[in-house]
Design an enzyme around this catalytic site. Structure first.
Site, PDB file in Angstrom:
ATOM      1  N   ASP A  34       0.854  -1.193   0.000  1.00 30.40           N
ATOM      2  CA  ASP A  34       0.000   0.000   0.000  1.00 30.40           C
ATOM      3  C   ASP A  34       0.885   1.237   0.000  1.00 30.40           C
ATOM      4  O   ASP A  34       1.864   1.308   0.738  1.00 30.40           O
ATOM      5  CB  ASP A  34      -0.918   0.008   1.230  1.00 30.40           C
ATOM      6  CG  ASP A  34      -2.071   0.991   1.107  1.00 30.40           C
ATOM      7  OD1 ASP A  34      -1.798   2.209   1.011  1.00 30.40           O
ATOM      8  OD2 ASP A  34      -3.229   0.561   1.105  1.00 30.40           O
ATOM      9  N   LEU A  36       0.047   4.115   1.061  1.00 31.00           N
ATOM     10  CA  LEU A  36      -0.326   4.945   2.215  1.00 31.00           C
ATOM     11  C   LEU A  36      -0.591   6.386   1.787  1.00 31.00           C
ATOM     12  O   LEU A  36       0.001   7.339   2.297  1.00 31.00           O
ATOM     13  CB  LEU A  36       0.741   4.895   3.314  1.00 31.00           C
ATOM     14  CG  LEU A  36       0.909   3.556   4.014  1.00 31.00           C
ATOM     15  CD1 LEU A  36       1.944   3.659   5.124  1.00 31.00           C
ATOM     16  CD2 LEU A  36      -0.414   3.032   4.577  1.00 31.00           C
ATOM     17  N   ILE A  61       1.729   0.348  -6.727  1.00 28.91           N
ATOM     18  CA  ILE A  61       1.554  -0.717  -7.719  1.00 28.91           C
ATOM     19  C   ILE A  61       2.167  -0.320  -9.061  1.00 28.91           C
ATOM     20  O   ILE A  61       2.443  -1.181  -9.897  1.00 28.91           O
ATOM     21  CB  ILE A  61       0.073  -1.089  -7.922  1.00 28.91           C
ATOM     22  CG1 ILE A  61      -0.756   0.100  -8.422  1.00 28.91           C
ATOM     23  CG2 ILE A  61      -0.508  -1.678  -6.650  1.00 28.91           C
ATOM     24  CD1 ILE A  61      -2.156  -0.268  -8.866  1.00 28.91           C
ATOM     25  N   ALA A  84      -6.486   1.623  -5.512  1.00 30.25           N
ATOM     26  CA  ALA A  84      -7.171   2.535  -6.432  1.00 30.25           C
ATOM     27  C   ALA A  84      -7.463   3.850  -5.734  1.00 30.25           C
ATOM     28  O   ALA A  84      -7.680   3.891  -4.518  1.00 30.25           O
ATOM     29  CB  ALA A  84      -8.490   1.928  -6.924  1.00 30.25           C
ATOM     30  N   THR A 135     -15.876  -1.712  -9.253  1.00 30.39           N
ATOM     31  CA  THR A 135     -17.047  -1.033  -8.719  1.00 30.39           C
ATOM     32  C   THR A 135     -18.227  -1.120  -9.673  1.00 30.39           C
ATOM     33  O   THR A 135     -18.047  -1.269 -10.886  1.00 30.39           O
ATOM     34  CB  THR A 135     -16.709   0.455  -8.457  1.00 30.39           C
ATOM     35  OG1 THR A 135     -17.900   1.171  -8.115  1.00 30.39           O
ATOM     36  CG2 THR A 135     -16.120   1.107  -9.702  1.00 30.39           C
ATOM     37  N   ASP A 136     -19.437  -0.980  -9.130  1.00 29.01           N
ATOM     38  CA  ASP A 136     -20.626  -0.927  -9.981  1.00 29.01           C
ATOM     39  C   ASP A 136     -20.740   0.397 -10.727  1.00 29.01           C
ATOM     40  O   ASP A 136     -21.523   0.520 -11.675  1.00 29.01           O
ATOM     41  CB  ASP A 136     -21.900  -1.178  -9.168  1.00 29.01           C
ATOM     42  CG  ASP A 136     -22.132  -0.172  -8.047  1.00 29.01           C
ATOM     43  OD1 ASP A 136     -21.292   0.708  -7.818  1.00 29.01           O
ATOM     44  OD2 ASP A 136     -23.187  -0.269  -7.382  1.00 29.01           O
ATOM     45  N   GLU A 137     -19.950   1.394 -10.343  1.00 31.04           N
ATOM     46  CA  GLU A 137     -20.064   2.706 -10.979  1.00 31.04           C
ATOM     47  C   GLU A 137     -19.614   2.693 -12.437  1.00 31.04           C
ATOM     48  O   GLU A 137     -19.933   3.611 -13.198  1.00 31.04           O
ATOM     49  CB  GLU A 137     -19.279   3.760 -10.179  1.00 31.04           C
ATOM     50  CG  GLU A 137     -19.860   3.953  -8.788  1.00 31.04           C
ATOM     51  CD  GLU A 137     -19.255   5.135  -8.051  1.00 31.04           C
ATOM     52  OE1 GLU A 137     -19.028   6.186  -8.688  1.00 31.04           O
ATOM     53  OE2 GLU A 137     -19.014   5.013  -6.837  1.00 31.04           O
ATOM     54  N   TYR A 161     -13.591   9.126 -11.958  1.00 31.17           N
ATOM     55  CA  TYR A 161     -13.305   7.932 -11.170  1.00 31.17           C
ATOM     56  C   TYR A 161     -13.814   6.677 -11.855  1.00 31.17           C
ATOM     57  O   TYR A 161     -13.068   5.718 -12.078  1.00 31.17           O
ATOM     58  CB  TYR A 161     -13.928   8.049  -9.773  1.00 31.17           C
ATOM     59  CG  TYR A 161     -14.082   6.716  -9.081  1.00 31.17           C
ATOM     60  CD1 TYR A 161     -12.959   5.933  -8.800  1.00 31.17           C
ATOM     61  CD2 TYR A 161     -15.337   6.218  -8.732  1.00 31.17           C
ATOM     62  CE1 TYR A 161     -13.092   4.690  -8.188  1.00 31.17           C
ATOM     63  CE2 TYR A 161     -15.471   4.988  -8.123  1.00 31.17           C
ATOM     64  CZ  TYR A 161     -14.359   4.226  -7.851  1.00 31.17           C
ATOM     65  OH  TYR A 161     -14.488   2.998  -7.250  1.00 31.17           O
ATOM     66  N   ALA A 163     -14.723   6.195 -14.905  1.00 25.41           N
ATOM     67  CA  ALA A 163     -14.077   5.976 -16.204  1.00 25.41           C
ATOM     68  C   ALA A 163     -12.714   5.313 -16.021  1.00 25.41           C
ATOM     69  O   ALA A 163     -12.338   4.411 -16.787  1.00 25.41           O
ATOM     70  CB  ALA A 163     -13.929   7.292 -16.955  1.00 25.41           C
ATOM     71  N   LYS A 165     -11.809   3.395 -13.504  1.00 24.89           N
ATOM     72  CA  LYS A 165     -12.021   2.014 -13.084  1.00 24.89           C
ATOM     73  C   LYS A 165     -12.494   1.145 -14.250  1.00 24.89           C
ATOM     74  O   LYS A 165     -12.101  -0.022 -14.369  1.00 24.89           O
ATOM     75  CB  LYS A 165     -13.028   1.958 -11.933  1.00 24.89           C
ATOM     76  CG  LYS A 165     -12.473   2.436 -10.606  1.00 24.89           C
ATOM     77  CD  LYS A 165     -11.291   1.608 -10.118  1.00 24.89           C
ATOM     78  CE  LYS A 165     -11.713   0.219  -9.677  1.00 24.89           C
ATOM     79  NZ  LYS A 165     -10.564  -0.562  -9.118  1.00 24.89           N
ATOM     80  N   VAL A 217     -26.219  16.927   2.522  1.00 23.34           N
ATOM     81  CA  VAL A 217     -26.891  15.999   1.624  1.00 23.34           C
ATOM     82  C   VAL A 217     -26.941  16.640   0.246  1.00 23.34           C
ATOM     83  O   VAL A 217     -27.457  17.750   0.082  1.00 23.34           O
ATOM     84  CB  VAL A 217     -28.320  15.678   2.116  1.00 23.34           C
ATOM     85  CG1 VAL A 217     -29.047  14.797   1.106  1.00 23.34           C
ATOM     86  CG2 VAL A 217     -28.283  15.019   3.487  1.00 23.34           C
ATOM     87  N   PRO A 294     -21.513  17.691  -9.932  1.00 23.20           N
ATOM     88  CA  PRO A 294     -21.678  17.531 -11.380  1.00 23.20           C
ATOM     89  C   PRO A 294     -21.790  16.058 -11.778  1.00 23.20           C
ATOM     90  O   PRO A 294     -21.043  15.210 -11.287  1.00 23.20           O
ATOM     91  CB  PRO A 294     -20.392  18.152 -11.949  1.00 23.20           C
ATOM     92  CG  PRO A 294     -19.884  19.065 -10.879  1.00 23.20           C
ATOM     93  CD  PRO A 294     -20.276  18.409  -9.583  1.00 23.20           C
TER      94      PRO A 294
END
Length: 360
Positions: A34, A36, A61, A84, A135-137, A161, A163, A165, A217, A294
């Site tokens: 890592d 860090l 990495i 990531a 990720t599901d994003e 982010y 894109a 991934k 929120v 955005p």
């Protein structure tokens, strides 16, 4: 080191939970790489600091020489790649780091692993696995009544982010189909639980509520996410690593779709019961609506039936049980929260949310 796996990003939120979970139930040792960055925290791993099965190495990495050295010295039977940049808001303000770490870093990691794997003896070569945690994003946004994301859903990322991934997922797939590298990919929904850096929604709300600060929120708060308790995610990764079909993608979800505003209100109600405000007022009085970010995706939902059908995995936690455990953990670990909240973190919150108190 005999019988070990290499975990990248193992001092972050999900990575550190995975390391702790793995060492509690598996015999293999872990080499933990890592860099860090701001979200990597060795305090998460304090309980295994003296465990000889856990070897921590600070590094990137994208450092091909270091990764190759670790592979040669420790001879891991598998790689689990958590490393990531992972925060949408940060990617909007500084996308270059996401391109560098999530795309270039993954490429360099894959190349180092390919060189190591290619030289293994046939038996070890056949049993080796590279598991990429995503990720599901990467799937984009769903309408209110659209079916949940399956593994066949097209990649339609909407933030720097997601894109980055999506690009890393494509690289992993290509290294399998082009070079034969035995890969597995998991695409998970929103995680929550212990050791979550307090810039993300759930820990931010808990920490701000206890500090008497506004609970920001975005927009109308009706953005919907599928919430997955982090230890459920860890058990899914272990199962995929154990029995997943090489080259396949598995979606990991909690079957817990919740609107952001509902999440905040639920936390407020739990805190009203567990740690009432000194003035007797409800925590929901601190809720403050702020300008939406955005390109904010409206809804994510994961269809995790493939993982259940093929590998027999299902989440153990409901949202109700998981969120209660999460709030209890933060109440019991205020020292961890205090140590995480450095000046840099406070500066980030001010940059991202402005001064929510002025909008109250």
């Amino acid at each position: 080191m005999k019988n070990c796996i290499l975990v990248t990003g193992g001092a972050g939120f999900i990575g550190s939970n995975f390391v702790l979970d793995w060492l509690s139930c598996c015999d293999d040792a872990i080499v933990n790489l890592d860099i860090l960055s701001y979200a990597g925290n060795l305090q998460n791993l304090a309980s295994v600091q003296n465990d000889p099965r856990h070897v921590f190495v600070q590094g990137d990495i994208g450092d091909s020489a270091l990764v190759s050295e670790l592979l040669a010295n420790h001879q891991p039977r598998a790689i689990v790649n958590f490393a990531a940049e992972s925060h949408v808001d940060r990617s909007i303000h500084g996308p270059e780091a996401f391109v560098q770490n999530n795309i270039v870093g993954t490429f360099r990691l894959l190349e180092a692993v390919r060189g190591y794997w290619s030289a293994l003896a046939d038996g070890k070569k056949a049993s080796f696995r590279f598991l990429h945690v995503s990720t599901d994003e990467i799937y984009g946004s769903l309408g209110h009544d659209e079916p949940a994301f399956t593994e066949q859903h097209p990649h339609e990322p909407n933030s720097p982010y997601s894109a980055s991934k999506a690009a890393s997922d494509h690289l992993v797939r290509a290294w399998h189909h082009t070079y034969g590298l035995p890969v597995l990919t998991t695409n998970c929904s929103n995680n929550y639980g212990p050791y979550h850096f307090p810039e993300k929604l759930i820990p931010l709300v808990i920490v701000n509520a206890l500090a008497g600060k506004p609970l920001p929120v975005y927009g109308d708060g009706q953005q919907i996410r599928d919430w997955l308790y982090v230890t459920d995610h860890c058990s899914a990764i272990r199962r995929v690593l154990q029995a997943g079909r090489v080259g396949e993608t598995y979606n990991v979800g909690g079957w817990n779709e919740q609107a952001n505003l509902t999440i905040v209100q639920t936390i407020c109600s739990l805190l009203d019961r567990m740690r009432p405000r000194a003035d007797g007022k409800p925590y929901h009085d601190q809720i403050t609506f702020v300008t939406d970010r955005p390109g904010h995706d409206r809804r994510y939902a994961i269809d995790a039936r493939k993982l259940e059908r093929e590998l027999g995995w299902k989440p153990a936690e409901t949202f109700e049980s998981g969120i209660e455990k999460t709030v209890q953990w933060y109440l019991a670990h205020q020292d961890w929260v205090t140590n995480v909240q450095s000046g840099a973190y406070r500066d980030w919150v001010r940059t991202q949310y402005g001064n929510p108190a002025s909008a109250a």
